[in-house]
Design a protein around this motif. Structure first.
Motif, PDB file in Angstrom:
ATOM      1  N   ASP A 182       0.829  -1.208   0.000  1.00  0.00           N
ATOM      2  CA  ASP A 182       0.000   0.000   0.000  1.00  0.00           C
ATOM      3  C   ASP A 182       0.869   1.265   0.000  1.00  0.00           C
ATOM      4  O   ASP A 182       0.417   2.354   0.347  1.00  0.00           O
ATOM      5  CB  ASP A 182      -0.971   0.019   1.182  1.00  0.00           C
ATOM      6  CG  ASP A 182      -0.270  -0.126   2.524  1.00  0.00           C
ATOM      7  OD1 ASP A 182       0.967   0.032   2.591  1.00  0.00           O
ATOM      8  OD2 ASP A 182      -0.963  -0.400   3.528  1.00  0.00           O
ATOM      9  N   GLU A 183       2.113   1.105  -0.393  1.00  0.00           N
ATOM     10  CA  GLU A 183       3.058   2.209  -0.515  1.00  0.00           C
ATOM     11  C   GLU A 183       3.587   2.256  -1.954  1.00  0.00           C
ATOM     12  O   GLU A 183       3.597   1.238  -2.646  1.00  0.00           O
ATOM     13  CB  GLU A 183       4.238   2.010   0.442  1.00  0.00           C
ATOM     14  CG  GLU A 183       3.849   1.871   1.902  1.00  0.00           C
ATOM     15  CD  GLU A 183       5.024   1.418   2.752  1.00  0.00           C
ATOM     16  OE1 GLU A 183       6.189   1.478   2.262  1.00  0.00           O
ATOM     17  OE2 GLU A 183       4.796   0.967   3.872  1.00  0.00           O
ATOM     18  N   PRO A 184       4.059   3.415  -2.390  1.00  0.00           N
ATOM     19  CA  PRO A 184       4.023   4.704  -1.698  1.00  0.00           C
ATOM     20  C   PRO A 184       2.655   5.355  -1.839  1.00  0.00           C
ATOM     21  O   PRO A 184       1.898   5.056  -2.769  1.00  0.00           O
ATOM     22  CB  PRO A 184       5.084   5.514  -2.454  1.00  0.00           C
ATOM     23  CG  PRO A 184       5.005   4.980  -3.856  1.00  0.00           C
ATOM     24  CD  PRO A 184       4.734   3.511  -3.698  1.00  0.00           C
ATOM     25  N   VAL A 185       2.348   6.238  -0.890  1.00  0.00           N
ATOM     26  CA  VAL A 185       1.155   7.052  -1.067  1.00  0.00           C
ATOM     27  C   VAL A 185       1.368   7.897  -2.323  1.00  0.00           C
ATOM     28  O   VAL A 185       2.460   8.409  -2.566  1.00  0.00           O
ATOM     29  CB  VAL A 185       0.904   7.922   0.177  1.00  0.00           C
ATOM     30  CG1 VAL A 185       2.037   8.902   0.429  1.00  0.00           C
ATOM     31  CG2 VAL A 185      -0.433   8.616   0.096  1.00  0.00           C
ATOM     32  N   HIS A 186       0.343   8.000  -3.143  1.00  0.00           N
ATOM     33  CA  HIS A 186       0.529   8.640  -4.447  1.00  0.00           C
ATOM     34  C   HIS A 186      -0.761   9.314  -4.874  1.00  0.00           C
ATOM     35  O   HIS A 186      -1.859   8.910  -4.504  1.00  0.00           O
ATOM     36  CB  HIS A 186       0.955   7.615  -5.494  1.00  0.00           C
ATOM     37  CG  HIS A 186      -0.004   6.467  -5.656  1.00  0.00           C
ATOM     38  ND1 HIS A 186      -0.185   5.502  -4.682  1.00  0.00           N
ATOM     39  CD2 HIS A 186      -0.849   6.134  -6.663  1.00  0.00           C
ATOM     40  CE1 HIS A 186      -1.086   4.628  -5.075  1.00  0.00           C
ATOM     41  NE2 HIS A 186      -1.512   4.993  -6.277  1.00  0.00           N
ATOM     42  N   LYS A 187      -0.611  10.350  -5.679  1.00  0.00           N
ATOM     43  CA  LYS A 187      -1.766  11.125  -6.128  1.00  0.00           C
ATOM     44  C   LYS A 187      -2.525  10.361  -7.207  1.00  0.00           C
ATOM     45  O   LYS A 187      -1.934   9.849  -8.153  1.00  0.00           O
ATOM     46  CB  LYS A 187      -1.329  12.490  -6.666  1.00  0.00           C
ATOM     47  CG  LYS A 187      -2.488  13.390  -7.073  1.00  0.00           C
ATOM     48  CD  LYS A 187      -1.988  14.742  -7.590  1.00  0.00           C
ATOM     49  CE  LYS A 187      -3.147  15.641  -7.999  1.00  0.00           C
ATOM     50  NZ  LYS A 187      -2.656  16.952  -8.522  1.00  0.00           N
ATOM     51  N   VAL A 188      -3.854  10.316  -7.038  1.00  0.00           N
ATOM     52  CA  VAL A 188      -4.744   9.707  -8.018  1.00  0.00           C
ATOM     53  C   VAL A 188      -5.849  10.693  -8.334  1.00  0.00           C
ATOM     54  O   VAL A 188      -6.401  11.337  -7.427  1.00  0.00           O
ATOM     55  CB  VAL A 188      -5.331   8.387  -7.481  1.00  0.00           C
ATOM     56  CG1 VAL A 188      -6.503   7.922  -8.352  1.00  0.00           C
ATOM     57  CG2 VAL A 188      -4.259   7.302  -7.423  1.00  0.00           C
ATOM     58  N   THR A 189      -6.181  10.810  -9.594  1.00  0.00           N
ATOM     59  CA  THR A 189      -7.273  11.679 -10.027  1.00  0.00           C
ATOM     60  C   THR A 189      -8.299  10.830 -10.764  1.00  0.00           C
ATOM     61  O   THR A 189      -7.955  10.119 -11.715  1.00  0.00           O
ATOM     62  CB  THR A 189      -6.760  12.793 -10.957  1.00  0.00           C
ATOM     63  OG1 THR A 189      -5.787  13.577 -10.258  1.00  0.00           O
ATOM     64  CG2 THR A 189      -7.901  13.697 -11.395  1.00  0.00           C
ATOM     65  N   LEU A 190      -9.538  10.898 -10.305  1.00  0.00           N
ATOM     66  CA  LEU A 190     -10.599  10.071 -10.864  1.00  0.00           C
ATOM     67  C   LEU A 190     -11.690  10.915 -11.496  1.00  0.00           C
ATOM     68  O   LEU A 190     -12.022  12.001 -11.009  1.00  0.00           O
ATOM     69  CB  LEU A 190     -11.238   9.212  -9.757  1.00  0.00           C
ATOM     70  CG  LEU A 190     -10.346   8.172  -9.071  1.00  0.00           C
ATOM     71  CD1 LEU A 190     -11.113   7.506  -7.934  1.00  0.00           C
ATOM     72  CD2 LEU A 190      -9.869   7.130 -10.075  1.00  0.00           C
ATOM     73  N   ASP A 191     -12.286  10.382 -12.569  1.00  0.00           N
ATOM     74  CA  ASP A 191     -13.511  10.946 -13.105  1.00  0.00           C
ATOM     75  C   ASP A 191     -14.660  10.617 -12.146  1.00  0.00           C
ATOM     76  O   ASP A 191     -14.560   9.702 -11.319  1.00  0.00           O
ATOM     77  CB  ASP A 191     -13.823  10.349 -14.479  1.00  0.00           C
ATOM     78  CG  ASP A 191     -12.793  10.710 -15.533  1.00  0.00           C
ATOM     79  OD1 ASP A 191     -12.128  11.761 -15.382  1.00  0.00           O
ATOM     80  OD2 ASP A 191     -12.645   9.936 -16.502  1.00  0.00           O
ATOM     81  N   SER A 192     -15.742  11.338 -12.282  1.00  0.00           N
ATOM     82  CA  SER A 192     -16.920  11.062 -11.467  1.00  0.00           C
ATOM     83  C   SER A 192     -17.531   9.709 -11.857  1.00  0.00           C
ATOM     84  O   SER A 192     -17.402   9.244 -12.995  1.00  0.00           O
ATOM     85  CB  SER A 192     -17.965  12.165 -11.646  1.00  0.00           C
ATOM     86  OG  SER A 192     -17.468  13.412 -11.213  1.00  0.00           O
ATOM     87  N   TYR A 193     -18.196   9.090 -10.909  1.00  0.00           N
ATOM     88  CA  TYR A 193     -18.852   7.801 -11.116  1.00  0.00           C
ATOM     89  C   TYR A 193     -19.892   7.627 -10.009  1.00  0.00           C
ATOM     90  O   TYR A 193     -20.023   8.482  -9.128  1.00  0.00           O
ATOM     91  CB  TYR A 193     -17.834   6.656 -11.077  1.00  0.00           C
ATOM     92  CG  TYR A 193     -17.078   6.547  -9.768  1.00  0.00           C
ATOM     93  CD1 TYR A 193     -17.430   5.619  -8.794  1.00  0.00           C
ATOM     94  CD2 TYR A 193     -15.989   7.389  -9.495  1.00  0.00           C
ATOM     95  CE1 TYR A 193     -16.739   5.529  -7.586  1.00  0.00           C
ATOM     96  CE2 TYR A 193     -15.290   7.308  -8.302  1.00  0.00           C
ATOM     97  CZ  TYR A 193     -15.666   6.379  -7.353  1.00  0.00           C
ATOM     98  OH  TYR A 193     -14.985   6.295  -6.161  1.00  0.00           O
TER      99      TYR A 193
END
Length: 318
Positions: A88-99
């Motif tokens: 569960d590493e590294p913490v990382h940026k994720v960008t999601l579309d709406s759903y």
């Protein structure tokens, strides 16, 4: 929680009634309809299930969040990790579309309607699994059964239903990516009788009388209106598992590796403690739950531990 109305059930009922009219007229003319075989024997139950599914969808507005073990960037953790795991590493940026995602896990009652409609036998009606079978507890399924159910909903509605991705699951479970550790209504550790079922409530949920899957929606939902994420068994997601995936995952709408041997699971087993129910935890299993080597008479992991909720990948709120 605000219900989301869709046209799915109306369409199913209308098509079913139209199909009945066609069959009647063709029978009078001595002909049969090839569409007749496509009408489920339990069409009214299917229509009701589709409507319930639509009403129980929660719209999740897209955005960015820090996915994974966020301990090092959470002031409350004082720079420490929340888990000893490294996948569960590294913490990382994720960008999601709406759903949208289902507020509730799929129940045995839901799944029985699906299997009848598709001409399949009921599942988990023999052996130990049947003891944990009740209409309003999460259905026990392997990954293929989970995927097929969500795809069946897509067929019924004409909407992009599917298993959620791992990123969609965590984003929704953490109320759009907040620094929340648990899927309780307050994001805190399980407190039986307050934000988590008591032992008595769990045992009375199924004929088994043991700790295991329990009644869906017993306690309030998280701030988005989603119930029991990570708290009522393992939940399948669509992604293949790779312990190092977080190191290479794309920022936008990650969907996991292209292939693999096991599928990602989120949640925990019923006998596990609070730490195992952290929303950042990652688990994995072979999709059909089979053991590499039979354990006595057992060839598969207990199906009752594994369940599903579906996502719907339209980007706009109806």
């Amino acid at each position: 929680m605000e219900g989301i109305y869709r046209f799915g059930a109306f369409v199913v009922i209308s098509l079913a009634l139209a199909g009945c009219d066609d069959v009647s007229s063709q029978a009078m003319n001595g002909t049969e309809s090839s569409d007749q075989d496509n009408v489920p024997p339990n069409q009214e139950a299917v229509a009701a299930l589709v409507q319930k599914t639509m009403d129980n969808l929660v719209f999740v507005e897209g955005g960015s969040f820090q996915m994974g073990d966020f301990g090092p960037i959470d002031p409350k953790a004082e720079g420490l990790y929340y888990t000893a795991d490294t996948d569960d590493e590294p913490v990382h940026k994720v960008t999601l579309d709406s759903y949208s995602i289902s507020a509730y896990q799929v129940s045995y009652a839901d799944f029985d309607i699906y299997t009848e409609a598709t001409g399949q036998p009921q599942i988990n009606i023999e052996g130990r699994n049947v003891e944990y079978r009740a209409p309003d507890v999460p259905v026990g399924v392997d990954w293929y059964q989970a995927r097929d159910y969500c795809e069946w909903l897509a067929d019924q509605t004409g909407l992009p239903f599917a298993l959620p991705t791992e990123a969609q699951w965590e984003y929704a479970a953490r109320s759009r990516g907040q620094f929340q550790l648990f899927g309780t209504f307050d994001g805190k550790y399980m407190n039986p009788g307050v934000n988590f079922p008591t032992r008595e409530e769990i045992k009375s949920s199924t004929p088994s009388g043991r700790i295991g899957p329990h009644t869906i929606g017993l306690y309030p939902a998280n701030s988005l209106g989603i119930y029991q994420m990570g708290l009522n068994g393992f939940e399948w997601v669509s992604d293949w598992y790779d312990e190092n995936y977080y190191e290479i995952a794309p920022e936008e709408n990650p969907s996991g590796p292209d292939n693999g041997n096991t599928k990602v699971l989120r949640g925990a087993s019923f006998s596990e403690g609070d730490r195992e129910k952290l929303l950042i935890n990652r688990r994995n299993s072979v999709p059909d739950l089979s053991y590499d080597h039979p354990q006595g008479n057992l060839t598969h992991r207990p199906f009752r531990l594994f369940t599903v909720r579906c996502a719907e990948n339209s980007e706009k709120k109806p």
